[in-house]
Design a protein around this motif. Structure first.
Motif: not given
Length: 404
Positions: A283-311
């Motif tokens: 079903g579509r929800l099996w991709v719609a939910l993880p995709a949006t949540v993963i991108m949301g979490i990842a973008l929230m983590l970007i301001p916490l990175t401070s170097g090449f490896l982390g980013l």
């Protein structure tokens, strides 16, 4: 007594070249010219702001032409719309390549980018409609995810091929790569088998659908699932700006930023087919939910990175989330589109998606101007959680509206 031979089972491989070849080549042509449009404008005397605007004209041309594109596709059919759009794109890129040779060539370049956007709108809508109707429903998500995936491969490879040709022909070489790729896309499109009209006189009674009537009759879908699509498109477009901006914020040079962006894109390209298969089976929800949540979490983590490896690690997580969402917008559009009036519905659907793609970077810019880049990135990440919430509520509730 004679027995009829059973029809062979459907296979995506059997339609791979005509179905996915034009999309790969058209995207390769776009990818070849995208890095050099702003540079060409600057060489022609445009200011930095004007050069940025000329690049934006591609997206604006595509966005505002989505509704006329649906009418063009209905009038000429998918095959000729795909071929004609690719040919128009090739003509526009020819003009762009010749713009340094004419007086006030910056205006010719700007007009060419508008036409490229318009051509992309017709091309994308026609190929989506073609696959929606040509592929059995049980393979729909795989087909449309593959369509999205090959487009990303083309965008990824285009700059490398363009760079190679530019070593021999200068900056205009990128445009000649685009011209060749789009002409090849048009040639392959001519091999597409015409589909039988879906709306025959005996299968539907009543007035012919219009953009207004389809928009009115499907307003509930556009205002619910369509709102989720708008948020997802804004999230996707913003991620393309966030990664290089944060790399610059951390003091990285262009080479490092490009490497991080490239690694994110590489992960993006690896997961589109498994995600499509999952959507078809679960079903579509099996991709719609993880995709949006993963991108949301990842973008929230970007301001916490401070170097090449982390980013780099976080950018790859962004790429994974975006990669599994490949084809999701097209698949949901196909699912909810009516058999009678599908072209108009998909035109409206793409208009909503492109509005989100245009608005996402604007939100990032606005919050960054008012607060900081870190706050702008976090605000962008919130779009992922908002999209997940919308999908979680609307997709199951409107399941009965799908045409399968």
């Amino acid at each position: 007594m004679t027995t009829q031979r059973a029809a062979p089972p459907f296979s995506l491989r059997g339609i791979a070249v005509p179905a996915f070849g034009p999309g790969l080549l058209f995207s390769l042509g776009e990818g070849a010219i995208l890095p050099v449009v702003a540079l060409t404008a600057r060489d022609l005397g445009a200011s930095v702001a004007a050069a940025a605007l000329i690049v934006t004209l591609i997206g604006l041309g595509s966005w505002f032409f989505n509704l006329p594109a649906s009418l063009i596709t209905l009038k000429f059919g998918e095959k000729w719309s795909i071929a004609g759009a690719a040919a128009a794109g090739a003509l526009a890129l020819t003009a762009a390549g010749l713009s340094p040779l004419v007086p006030d060539g910056v205006w010719l370049l700007a007009a060419a980018m508008v036409v490229v956007g318009m051509a992309a709108s017709v091309f994308s809508l026609a190929r989506q409609k073609y696959l929606t109707e040509a592929v059995p429903v049980r393979y729909r998500a795989r087909a449309l995810s593959t369509l999205g995936g090959v487009s990303r491969i083309g965008i990824f490879l285009g700059p490398f091929i363009g760079a190679g040709v530019m070593q021999l022909a200068g900056i205009s070489g990128a445009y000649w790569v685009g011209v060749a790729a789009m002409l090849a896309a048009a040639a392959i499109a001519l091999t597409i088998q015409e589909l039988a009209p879906a709306d025959t006189a005996g299968s539907h009674s009543g007035p012919a659908p219009t953009l207004r009537s389809v928009g009115s009759s499907h307003a509930g879908v556009f205002l619910t699932v369509g709102f989720g699509i708008l948020l997802l498109s804004a999230l996707r477009a913003s991620r393309q700006v966030v990664i290089p901006l944060w790399a610059d914020h951390l003091g990285m040079d262009a080479t490092q930023a490009s490497l991080i962006y490239g690694l994110s894109g590489a992960v993006d390209m690896l997961v589109f087919y498994p995600a499509g298969k999952l959507m078809d089976r679960k079903g579509r929800l099996w991709v719609a939910l993880p995709a949006t949540v993963i991108m949301g979490i990842a973008l929230m983590l970007i301001p916490l990175t401070s170097g090449f490896l982390g980013l780099t690690l976080v950018a790859m997580l962004v790429g994974f989330g975006n990669g599994i969402s490949s084809g999701l917008v097209m698949t949901l559009g196909a699912d909810f589109s009516p058999e009678h009036g599908r072209g108009q519905f998909l035109g409206l659907w793409r208009f909503i998606a492109d509005a989100g793609a245009t608005g996402g970077p604007v939100l990032l810019s606005g919050v960054t101007a008012l607060a900081s880049l870190g706050m702008g990135v976090r605000a962008t990440g919130l779009l992922g959680f908002a999209a997940a919430a919308v999908f979680a509520v609307t997709i199951p509730r409107l399941r009965h509206r799908r045409n399968y």
